[in-house]
Motif scaffolding. Structure first.
Motif, PDB file in Angstrom:
ATOM      1  N   GLY A   1       7.945   1.443   5.246  1.00  0.00           N
ATOM      2  CA  GLY A   1       7.797   2.889   5.083  1.00  0.00           C
ATOM      3  C   GLY A   1       8.694   3.499   4.041  1.00  0.00           C
ATOM      4  N   ALA A   2       9.731   2.773   3.600  1.00  0.00           N
ATOM      5  CA  ALA A   2      10.652   3.311   2.592  1.00  0.00           C
ATOM      6  C   ALA A   2       9.939   3.453   1.244  1.00  0.00           C
ATOM      7  CB  ALA A   2      11.862   2.400   2.447  1.00  0.00           C
ATOM      8  N   ALA A   3      10.294   4.501   0.499  1.00  0.00           N
ATOM      9  CA  ALA A   3       9.762   4.707  -0.850  1.00  0.00           C
ATOM     10  C   ALA A   3      10.742   4.096  -1.850  1.00  0.00           C
ATOM     11  CB  ALA A   3       9.581   6.194  -1.133  1.00  0.00           C
ATOM     12  N   VAL A   4      10.203   3.292  -2.766  1.00  0.00           N
ATOM     13  CA  VAL A   4      11.069   2.599  -3.721  1.00  0.00           C
ATOM     14  C   VAL A   4      10.499   2.683  -5.133  1.00  0.00           C
ATOM     15  CG1 VAL A   4      11.912   0.966  -1.981  1.00  0.00           C
ATOM     16  CG2 VAL A   4       9.910   0.370  -3.354  1.00  0.00           C
ATOM     17  N   ALA A   5      11.389   2.495  -6.112  1.00  0.00           N
ATOM     18  CA  ALA A   5      11.003   2.368  -7.517  1.00  0.00           C
ATOM     19  C   ALA A   5      11.541   1.035  -8.013  1.00  0.00           C
ATOM     20  CB  ALA A   5      11.575   3.517  -8.335  1.00  0.00           C
TER      21      ALA A   5
ATOM     22  N   TRP B   1       5.420   2.471  -1.562  1.00  0.00           N
ATOM     23  CA  TRP B   1       6.033   2.394  -0.237  1.00  0.00           C
ATOM     24  C   TRP B   1       6.017   0.943   0.235  1.00  0.00           C
ATOM     25  CZ3 TRP B   1       2.738   6.217  -1.816  1.00  0.00           C
ATOM     26  CH2 TRP B   1       3.272   7.509  -1.824  1.00  0.00           C
ATOM     27  N   VAL B   2       7.070   0.568   0.919  1.00  0.00           N
ATOM     28  CA  VAL B   2       7.197  -0.791   1.428  1.00  0.00           C
ATOM     29  C   VAL B   2       6.291  -0.961   2.645  1.00  0.00           C
ATOM     30  CG1 VAL B   2       8.776  -2.494   2.439  1.00  0.00           C
ATOM     31  CG2 VAL B   2       9.581  -0.955   0.615  1.00  0.00           C
ATOM     32  N   ARG B   3       5.375  -1.916   2.553  1.00  0.00           N
ATOM     33  CA  ARG B   3       4.561  -2.255   3.725  1.00  0.00           C
ATOM     34  C   ARG B   3       5.277  -3.291   4.585  1.00  0.00           C
ATOM     35  NH1 ARG B   3      -0.914  -0.654   3.316  1.00  0.00           N
ATOM     36  NH2 ARG B   3      -0.790   1.553   2.764  1.00  0.00           N
ATOM     37  N   THR B   4       5.809  -4.317   3.937  1.00  0.00           N
ATOM     38  CA  THR B   4       6.614  -5.312   4.651  1.00  0.00           C
ATOM     39  C   THR B   4       7.714  -5.811   3.709  1.00  0.00           C
ATOM     40  OG1 THR B   4       5.216  -7.172   3.959  1.00  0.00           O
ATOM     41  CG2 THR B   4       4.682  -6.115   6.061  1.00  0.00           C
ATOM     42  N   PHE B   5       8.784  -6.318   4.296  1.00  0.00           N
ATOM     43  CA  PHE B   5       9.868  -6.943   3.529  1.00  0.00           C
ATOM     44  C   PHE B   5      10.313  -8.166   4.324  1.00  0.00           C
ATOM     45  CE2 PHE B   5      14.542  -6.824   2.154  1.00  0.00           C
ATOM     46  CZ  PHE B   5      14.266  -7.519   0.973  1.00  0.00           C
TER      47      PHE B   5
END
Length: 477
Positions: A65-69, A24-28
């Protein structure tokens, strides 16, 4: 291709040409740097996105919060404070997160706000660390007892017995509450209830555990317990977990030995396995301490407090000696205690327990031989007729963490104590049978698991060390 945990990548012995990671993205930031976390560690891994060759609509979907691969290569990081980073070659959004509505934004949140979002709070660094520590502590409990040859016993959640005699229990019934069946005398007819009698959720597995100890020698329970106490303090929950060993042929001294060895083992195990999480929690606690007045700040850091328990033998002190110390103490004489100690028989409060540990003895303390009238009916009566073979273990910052006793194994003495306290012999006929058939000296103790997690994590409110706290007026989630 199987994905690799972030923890494994951060601990890798070498760079890797091909890695696949999900999280999950904590920050971008800067449309290029993703701080990715998958829950395996407190630490994020930096993932460097080739933003020039990544579609603009995909970049817009990389939000907190986004889920990524991600697929790419594990390379030595150019940034300070991190060994590796991932140079991303391909990126897939597995689950979008609305940045306008996602509550867990990368900023400081109050604990009250996080409790209101308990289903999402584990995505923060603090609660991720707390729950990993809780998991490891739980495993350590089982490992300790299994290594010592204890049998794990699942005692009932639904019971007709009140182990503590407190009466603050949640009733279990299938009777229609809007049309309760009544006896001729007008009382509720529990014979028509599901179990044919009045039943509740358990406050302890101890009594049932004793029956198994008298056949299997040494057993432990570790399960949920419930208390319908209308308390909103930072120390109380309506649903909590209890660890309760019972050992045949153990006297009070054996019981104290077991409790001290057990608690030092599980803390040491957790410190070894959760070093990163505990270091983070210690830093969090230090920041929190800065906002407190100097007089209210802890004298020890979190890790110092844990090592305090590991490096000191527990001082064994009788209740009577403790009362003398407290009566003659400066805070008692100057009335600095909220509850002044005036005479033998007082029920000690947390402030008294902490004084003994932190100021007087400067080590963990085991108090024993308490007045019979402030302890439970099942504790063995001493020869003086006024004290029982009870023990409490006291820790810095928290006070009592373990309570136990040598059990009253003498049938006639136990029956007499039950009569005095108005406890129904017929309700506990099966418990009395253990004193009729092959009775023997035996002992045990109870440790509230959340109290232990509270101590090890340095948190100050017990609602923050259980996934979904149950308290008066609150059964959300």
């Amino acid at each position: 291709m199987k994905h690799t945990k972030v923890k494994e990548l951060l601990n890798s012995a070498q760079t890797l040409q091909e890695v696949y990671v999900k999280g999950w993205v904590r920050t971008f930031r800067n449309n290029q740097f993703i701080a990715l976390n998958d829950g395996s560690t407190i630490n994020n891994i930096q993932c460097v996105v080739d933003f020039e060759n990544t579609p603009a609509d995909t970049l817009k979907r990389i939000t907190t919060g986004a889920a990524v691969a991600l697929k790419g290569s594990l390379t030595e990081s150019k940034g300070a404070g991190q060994k590796y980073e991932i140079q991303v070659r391909s990126l897939e959004i597995l689950g979008d997160s609305d940045p306008e509505k996602f509550p867990m934004q990368p900023k400081k949140h109050t604990l009250e706000f996080l409790r209101a979002n308990a289903h999402l709070r584990v995505r923060t660094n603090a609660f991720g660390a707390i729950m990993r520590v809780r998991s490891v502590l739980s495993f350590a409990v089982h490992q300790y007892f299994q290594e010592k040859g204890f049998v794990y016993v699942n005692t009932p959640v639904i019971t007709g017995a009140d182990a503590e005699g407190a009466g603050e229990m949640f009733q279990v019934t299938s009777l229609p509450l809007d049309n309760l069946p009544r006896t001729e005398e007008g009382h509720i007819d529990y014979k028509k209830d599901f179990f044919g009698k009045h039943t509740n959720l358990t406050v302890s597995g101890q009594l049932e555990g004793e029956t198994f100890a008298m056949a299997l020698g040494q057993i432990y329970t570790f399960g949920p317990t419930f208390r319908a106490e209308n308390s909103n303090t930072s120390r109380h929950l309506a649903e909590f977990w209890m660890i309760e060993p019972e050992v045949a042929f153990n006297d009070l001294d054996d019981n104290m030995d077991l409790a001290e060895d057990f608690i030092q083992y599980v803390i040491k195990y957790t410190m070894d396995k959760c070093a990163d999480d505990l270091k983070f929690l210690e830093g969090r606690l230090l920041e929190e301490e800065k906002s407190k007045p100097q007089a209210e700040r802890s004298e020890m850091t979190l890790l110092e407090k844990l090592n305090f328990v590991l490096e000191n033998n527990f001082k064994r002190v009788s209740y009577t000696e403790a009362i003398d110390i407290l009566k003659n103490s400066t805070p008692n004489k100057k009335k600095k205690f909220q509850y002044i100690i005036e005479e033998w028989g007082a029920d000690l409060q947390s402030e008294h327990e902490r004084f003994l540990v932190e100021k007087h003895f400067k080590c963990p303390v085991i108090l024993y031989d308490y007045p019979a009238n402030i302890k439970a009916f099942y504790m063995r009566l001493n020869e003086d007729g006024k004290t029982v073979r009870a023990m409490d273990i006291l820790f810095p910052g928290i006070g009592e963490i373990v309570g136990g006793s040598q059990r009253e194994e003498r049938y006639d003495v136990l029956v007499e104590k039950m009569k005095v306290l108005g406890i129904d012999e017929e309700e506990l006929w099966w418990y009395l049978d253990t004193r009729r058939f092959g009775t023997a000296v035996h002992s045990g103790f109870g440790l509230g698991f959340e109290r232990l997690v509270l101590f090890v994590t340095g948190m100050t409110n017990i609602r923050d060390v259980i996934p979904f706290p149950r308290t008066p007026g609150n059964a959300e989630f």
